[in-house]
Design an enzyme around this catalytic site. Structure first.
Site, PDB file in Angstrom:
ATOM      1  N   GLU A 101       0.462  -6.291   2.689  1.00  0.00           N
ATOM      2  CA  GLU A 101      -0.277  -5.367   1.829  1.00  0.00           C
ATOM      3  C   GLU A 101       0.349  -5.330   0.445  1.00  0.00           C
ATOM      4  O   GLU A 101       1.537  -5.612   0.284  1.00  0.00           O
ATOM      5  CB  GLU A 101      -0.257  -3.947   2.416  1.00  0.00           C
ATOM      6  CG  GLU A 101      -1.467  -3.606   3.254  1.00  0.00           C
ATOM      7  CD  GLU A 101      -2.760  -3.466   2.439  1.00  0.00           C
ATOM      8  OE1 GLU A 101      -2.854  -3.993   1.307  1.00  0.00           O
ATOM      9  OE2 GLU A 101      -3.695  -2.837   2.962  1.00  0.00           O
ATOM     10  N   ASP A 102      -0.455  -4.968  -0.533  1.00  0.00           N
ATOM     11  CA  ASP A 102       0.104  -4.738  -1.869  1.00  0.00           C
ATOM     12  C   ASP A 102       0.662  -3.329  -1.975  1.00  0.00           C
ATOM     13  O   ASP A 102       1.681  -3.109  -2.622  1.00  0.00           O
ATOM     14  CB  ASP A 102      -0.934  -5.012  -2.961  1.00  0.00           C
ATOM     15  CG  ASP A 102      -2.243  -4.268  -2.732  1.00  0.00           C
ATOM     16  OD1 ASP A 102      -2.507  -3.851  -1.588  1.00  0.00           O
ATOM     17  OD2 ASP A 102      -3.002  -4.100  -3.688  1.00  0.00           O
TER      18      ASP A 102
ATOM     19  N   ASP B 134      -5.740  -3.340  -8.720  1.00  0.00           N
ATOM     20  CA  ASP B 134      -6.803  -3.264  -9.729  1.00  0.00           C
ATOM     21  C   ASP B 134      -7.128  -1.850 -10.166  1.00  0.00           C
ATOM     22  O   ASP B 134      -6.779  -0.872  -9.497  1.00  0.00           O
ATOM     23  CB  ASP B 134      -8.077  -3.897  -9.171  1.00  0.00           C
ATOM     24  CG  ASP B 134      -8.770  -2.996  -8.158  1.00  0.00           C
ATOM     25  OD1 ASP B 134      -8.104  -2.568  -7.198  1.00  0.00           O
ATOM     26  OD2 ASP B 134      -9.965  -2.707  -8.334  1.00  0.00           O
TER      27      ASP B 134
ATOM     28  N   PHE C 148      -0.499   5.926 -10.649  1.00  0.00           N
ATOM     29  CA  PHE C 148      -1.509   4.885 -10.449  1.00  0.00           C
ATOM     30  C   PHE C 148      -1.013   3.575 -11.041  1.00  0.00           C
ATOM     31  O   PHE C 148      -0.723   3.496 -12.240  1.00  0.00           O
ATOM     32  CB  PHE C 148      -2.841   5.291 -11.087  1.00  0.00           C
ATOM     33  CG  PHE C 148      -3.958   4.401 -10.646  1.00  0.00           C
ATOM     34  CD1 PHE C 148      -4.622   4.637  -9.459  1.00  0.00           C
ATOM     35  CD2 PHE C 148      -4.320   3.287 -11.409  1.00  0.00           C
ATOM     36  CE1 PHE C 148      -5.639   3.787  -9.032  1.00  0.00           C
ATOM     37  CE2 PHE C 148      -5.336   2.439 -10.984  1.00  0.00           C
ATOM     38  CZ  PHE C 148      -5.989   2.695  -9.793  1.00  0.00           C
ATOM     39  N   VAL C 149      -0.900   2.574 -10.198  1.00  0.00           N
ATOM     40  CA  VAL C 149      -0.337   1.307 -10.658  1.00  0.00           C
ATOM     41  C   VAL C 149      -1.362   0.185 -10.565  1.00  0.00           C
ATOM     42  O   VAL C 149      -2.246   0.187  -9.703  1.00  0.00           O
ATOM     43  CB  VAL C 149       0.940   0.924  -9.866  1.00  0.00           C
ATOM     44  CG1 VAL C 149       2.080   1.858 -10.214  1.00  0.00           C
ATOM     45  CG2 VAL C 149       0.686   0.926  -8.365  1.00  0.00           C
TER      46      VAL C 149
ATOM     47  N   ARG D 163      -5.884  -7.266 -11.935  1.00  0.00           N
ATOM     48  CA  ARG D 163      -5.243  -7.914 -10.786  1.00  0.00           C
ATOM     49  C   ARG D 163      -4.400  -9.107 -11.225  1.00  0.00           C
ATOM     50  O   ARG D 163      -3.440  -9.485 -10.564  1.00  0.00           O
ATOM     51  CB  ARG D 163      -6.294  -8.414  -9.787  1.00  0.00           C
ATOM     52  CG  ARG D 163      -7.067  -7.321  -9.075  1.00  0.00           C
ATOM     53  CD  ARG D 163      -7.840  -7.938  -7.904  1.00  0.00           C
ATOM     54  NE  ARG D 163      -8.922  -7.104  -7.411  1.00  0.00           N
ATOM     55  CZ  ARG D 163      -8.799  -6.153  -6.481  1.00  0.00           C
ATOM     56  NH1 ARG D 163      -7.618  -5.899  -5.968  1.00  0.00           N
ATOM     57  NH2 ARG D 163      -9.832  -5.467  -6.069  1.00  0.00           N
TER      58      ARG D 163
ATOM     59  N   ASP E 109      -0.422   3.643   0.577  1.00  0.00           N
ATOM     60  CA  ASP E 109      -0.583   4.860  -0.223  1.00  0.00           C
ATOM     61  C   ASP E 109      -0.760   6.042   0.738  1.00  0.00           C
ATOM     62  O   ASP E 109       0.226   6.617   1.203  1.00  0.00           O
ATOM     63  CB  ASP E 109      -1.798   4.639  -1.141  1.00  0.00           C
ATOM     64  CG  ASP E 109      -1.960   5.695  -2.202  1.00  0.00           C
ATOM     65  OD1 ASP E 109      -1.303   6.748  -2.128  1.00  0.00           O
ATOM     66  OD2 ASP E 109      -2.770   5.503  -3.126  1.00  0.00           O
TER      67      ASP E 109
ATOM     68  N   LYS F  26      -8.411  -7.287  -1.230  1.00  0.00           N
ATOM     69  CA  LYS F  26      -8.039  -8.383  -2.100  1.00  0.00           C
ATOM     70  C   LYS F  26      -6.627  -8.217  -2.651  1.00  0.00           C
ATOM     71  O   LYS F  26      -6.028  -9.176  -3.119  1.00  0.00           O
ATOM     72  CB  LYS F  26      -8.992  -8.441  -3.319  1.00  0.00           C
ATOM     73  CG  LYS F  26     -10.448  -8.565  -3.020  1.00  0.00           C
ATOM     74  CD  LYS F  26     -11.240  -8.511  -4.376  1.00  0.00           C
ATOM     75  CE  LYS F  26     -12.717  -8.481  -4.131  1.00  0.00           C
ATOM     76  NZ  LYS F  26     -13.451  -8.167  -5.358  1.00  0.00           N
ATOM     77  N   GLY F  27      -6.179  -6.991  -2.665  1.00  0.00           N
ATOM     78  CA  GLY F  27      -4.978  -6.636  -3.423  1.00  0.00           C
ATOM     79  C   GLY F  27      -3.735  -7.442  -3.111  1.00  0.00           C
ATOM     80  O   GLY F  27      -2.912  -7.691  -3.989  1.00  0.00           O
TER      81      GLY F  27
HETATM   82  C1  PRP Z   1      -5.736  -0.758  -1.441  1.00  0.00           C
HETATM   83  C2  PRP Z   1      -4.560  -1.512  -0.855  1.00  0.00           C
HETATM   84  C3  PRP Z   1      -4.556  -1.064   0.570  1.00  0.00           C
HETATM   85  C4  PRP Z   1      -5.086   0.360   0.496  1.00  0.00           C
HETATM   86  C5  PRP Z   1      -3.940   1.295   0.565  1.00  0.00           C
HETATM   87  O1  PRP Z   1      -6.894  -1.474  -1.175  1.00  0.00           O
HETATM   88  O2  PRP Z   1      -4.708  -2.890  -0.975  1.00  0.00           O
HETATM   89  O3  PRP Z   1      -5.405  -1.860   1.371  1.00  0.00           O
HETATM   90  O4  PRP Z   1      -5.748   0.487  -0.770  1.00  0.00           O
HETATM   91  O5  PRP Z   1      -4.359   2.610   0.435  1.00  0.00           O
HETATM   92  P1  PRP Z   1      -4.181   3.680   1.594  1.00  0.00           P
HETATM   93  O6  PRP Z   1      -2.751   3.624   2.079  1.00  0.00           O
HETATM   94  O7  PRP Z   1      -4.465   4.989   0.877  1.00  0.00           O
HETATM   95  O8  PRP Z   1      -5.158   3.416   2.684  1.00  0.00           O
HETATM   96  P2  PRP Z   1      -8.290  -1.211  -1.903  1.00  0.00           P
HETATM   97  O9  PRP Z   1      -9.158  -0.364  -1.011  1.00  0.00           O
HETATM   98  O10 PRP Z   1      -8.028  -0.684  -3.283  1.00  0.00           O
HETATM   99  O11 PRP Z   1      -8.931  -2.648  -1.946  1.00  0.00           O
HETATM  100  P3  PRP Z   1      -8.426  -3.985  -2.694  1.00  0.00           P
HETATM  101  O12 PRP Z   1      -7.176  -4.427  -1.984  1.00  0.00           O
HETATM  102  O13 PRP Z   1      -9.550  -4.944  -2.531  1.00  0.00           O
HETATM  103  O14 PRP Z   1      -8.150  -3.610  -4.130  1.00  0.00           O
END
Ligand code: PRP
Length: 173
Positions: free
Chosen positions: A97-98, A157, A150-151, A163, A101, A41-42
């Protein structure tokens, strides 16, 4: 604003960077209909602003992804929970992507979508946290590079909250 939040990028800073990214992305795909893939969702807020900054034709697609690598399961455990509606074969595609990481989610997405035969497959992430990478991934366009903090906000979220903040903030527990 909660006392636990320290603004990292204001709404104005984000808007200015998104406008630049939109121009840059269109310049790299001249005269092409761009299929923009929102990873739920991010990235939903970022995607909504970004597509308005990309001149010309775009299609919108949405991809649901669940990541389990933050828990006890093995690294790279990423699963598609909601697939794209349309074929991307032969299309110029942009994954939105948001945050990148560890890189595990993006590595999975690139491998999964590349085999569907897109004409091109590029990646834009609003935030990049290279200090936490577990696997190398190519991110073509980055909004902001951030330290290992952590952002939240602007799509990101903490327990599904924050969000809707119009800015990105560091969450200080
Ligand atoms: C977050 C973000 C990426 C992923 C990145 O999603 O949107 O998809 O984590 O992390 P990584 O590089 O360590 O794989 P999340 O799983 O938190 O789901 P969301 O987007 O629904 O919040």
């Amino acid at each position: 604003m909660s006392a636990n939040l320290r603004v990292l990028f204001s709404a104005e800073q984000i808007a200015a960077r998104v406008a630049e990214l939109g121009r840059e992305i269109r310049a790299a795909h001249p005269d092409q209909t761009l299929t923009v893939i929102c990873v739920l969702k991010g990235s939903s807020l970022f995607m909504a602003d970004l597509v308005r900054a990309i001149p010309g034709d775009v299609r919108l697609e949405f991809l649901g992804v669940a990541s389990y690598h933050g828990g006890t399961s093995s690294s790279g455990a990423v699963q598609i929970t909601q697939d794209l509606r349309a074929s991307i074969e032969g299309q110029a595609c942009l994954i939105v992507e948001d945050i990148v990481d560890t890189g595990l989610t993006m590595d999975y997405l690139l491998r999964t979508l590349a085999v569907r035969g897109p004409r091109s497959l590029r990646v834009v992430s609003l935030l990049d946290k290279p200090g936490n990478r577990e696997i190398e991934v190519a991110v073509d366009y980055v909004g902001f590079t951030i330290p290992d903090e952590f952002v939240v906000g602007y799509g990101l979220d903490l327990g599904e909250l924050y969000r809707n903040l119009p800015y990105v903030a560091v969450y200080v527990p």
